[in-house]
Design a protein around this motif. Structure first.
Motif, PDB file in Angstrom:
ATOM      1  N   MET A 147       0.833  -1.198   0.000  1.00  0.00           N
ATOM      2  CA  MET A 147       0.000   0.000   0.000  1.00  0.00           C
ATOM      3  C   MET A 147       0.871   1.252   0.000  1.00  0.00           C
ATOM      4  N   ALA A 148       1.982   1.194   0.759  1.00  0.00           N
ATOM      5  CA  ALA A 148       2.898   2.334   0.774  1.00  0.00           C
ATOM      6  C   ALA A 148       3.556   2.523  -0.594  1.00  0.00           C
ATOM      7  N   VAL A 149       3.892   1.409  -1.249  1.00  0.00           N
ATOM      8  CA  VAL A 149       4.544   1.480  -2.561  1.00  0.00           C
ATOM      9  C   VAL A 149       3.607   2.068  -3.605  1.00  0.00           C
ATOM     10  N   LEU A 207       4.107   5.426  -5.660  1.00  0.00           N
ATOM     11  CA  LEU A 207       4.064   5.435  -7.123  1.00  0.00           C
ATOM     12  C   LEU A 207       3.119   6.515  -7.622  1.00  0.00           C
ATOM     13  N   PHE A 208       1.983   6.650  -6.946  1.00  0.00           N
ATOM     14  CA  PHE A 208       1.024   7.699  -7.317  1.00  0.00           C
ATOM     15  C   PHE A 208       1.645   9.088  -7.175  1.00  0.00           C
ATOM     16  N   MET A 257      -6.118   3.995  -5.701  1.00  0.00           N
ATOM     17  CA  MET A 257      -4.785   4.464  -6.058  1.00  0.00           C
ATOM     18  C   MET A 257      -4.406   4.011  -7.468  1.00  0.00           C
ATOM     19  N   ALA A 258      -4.708   2.760  -7.794  1.00  0.00           N
ATOM     20  CA  ALA A 258      -4.401   2.263  -9.136  1.00  0.00           C
ATOM     21  C   ALA A 258      -5.202   3.036 -10.186  1.00  0.00           C
ATOM     22  N   ALA A 303       1.091  -0.301 -11.302  1.00  0.00           N
ATOM     23  CA  ALA A 303       0.010  -0.170 -10.317  1.00  0.00           C
ATOM     24  C   ALA A 303      -0.866  -1.413 -10.286  1.00  0.00           C
ATOM     25  N   SER A 304      -1.142  -1.979 -11.466  1.00  0.00           N
ATOM     26  CA  SER A 304      -1.963  -3.194 -11.540  1.00  0.00           C
ATOM     27  C   SER A 304      -1.258  -4.369 -10.879  1.00  0.00           C
TER      28      SER A 304
END
Length: 288
Positions: free
Chosen positions: A11-13, A17-18, A150-151, A190-191
């Motif tokens: 979740m942090a990654v 990334l976002f 987020m994705a 993200a996926s």
């Protein structure tokens, strides 16, 4: 604990990334716009996903009179897990499967197909329902919705970059090749992270379900049977609505090879092996 830590790290990654992609493509304004779009897309799904998936699978609600054994298993396990009694649904499909839904333990439901009731023993079915109640207890619908948000935001930013190009904080355009690469690779990354979070939650639901039922071997045996039957028994409701596949205890649409990277569920053999290891550990505890 490992899967809880893994979920937190992933979740942090995906959040990082976002932030990185947002900063590269649209600056602060672009990030905010993408996040608002993603939140909007997922808000409705979070609040109404239970009704949507139950309708898509043609599930019908049952109670202690219309499905006494099914209801009794869920009631016993919910009491053991310290959960409110969820609504109970039956799906008239030969494909053996089950799922849980609902935004929180007070608004939850469990569903199972008539097929799973036919092929599993009561002990095995109890293991499956414990797994589904673990999903409810862990609030996995909330976790998966945040990951999807987020994705989705990253994909929205990537689409923005594809059409308008990336811009830095001062509004100056980025290198167009770099913008295209980010637009193509960021949604893929993200996926992959989102699917990895989903697989971690399945492992954690297996572990949590085994603890609720106090019978890891029952769930292991059930998963083996479901896997064997699912490959030759179509789940028509899921085929019509493939977006519901990720909610099942075993994804009937999963692939193999590289497709496993995008699978919502871990390989069944690995899940079974972990559960049998838990059962062995309980049978032969370490001497103090």
């Amino acid at each position: 604990m490992f899967n809880l830590a893994k979920t937190a790290i992933l979740m942090a990654v995906i959040t990082a990334l976002f932030i990185i992609v947002g900063g590269m493509i649209g600056g602060r304004e672009g990030m905010l716009m993408a996040l608002l779009i993603a939140v909007g897309m997922n808000f409705f799904s979070y609040w109404f996903s239970d009704a949507m998936v139950l309708k898509m699978t043609n599930a019908r609600q049952v109670d202690e009179h219309s499905a006494p054994d099914f209801y009794a298993v869920v009631k016993e396990l919910a009491d053991k897990a310290g959960l409110p009694m969820p609504k109970v649904y039956l799906i008239d499909e030969d494909a053996p499967n089950a799922f849980a839904t609902g935004r929180n333990p007070d608004n939850a439901a469990v569903a199972a197909t008539t097929g799973i009731l036919k092929i599993l023993s009561r002990r095995e079915f109890r293991g499956v329902m414990a797994h589904e109640l673990a999903h409810i207890k862990h609030r996995d619908i909330l976790i998966s919705t945040i990951a999807a948000t987020m994705a989705g935001a990253i994909s929205a930013l990537a689409n923005f970059a594809m059409f308008f190009g990336g811009r830095d904080a001062d509004g100056k355009p980025h290198n167009p090749i770099a913008s295209i690469l980010v637009a193509l690779l960021a949604p893929l990354a993200a996926s992959l992270i989102q699917m990895s979070i989903s697989r971690a939650r399945e492992f954690e639901a297996d572990r949590g379900g085994a603890e609720i039922s106090a019978d890891p071997e029952a769930l292991a045996n059930a998963l083996g049977k479901i896997h064997a039957y699912a490959s030759s028994t179509p789940f028509y409701a899921v085929e019509r609505h493939p977006e519901t596949a990720q909610m099942m205890i075993l994804n009937p649409l999963s692939g193999s090879g590289l497709a496993q990277l995008f699978s919502t569920h871990p390989p069944t053999a690995e899940r079974v092996a972990r559960l049998l290891a838990m059962a062995k550990q309980e049978t032969n505890p370490r001497m103090g």
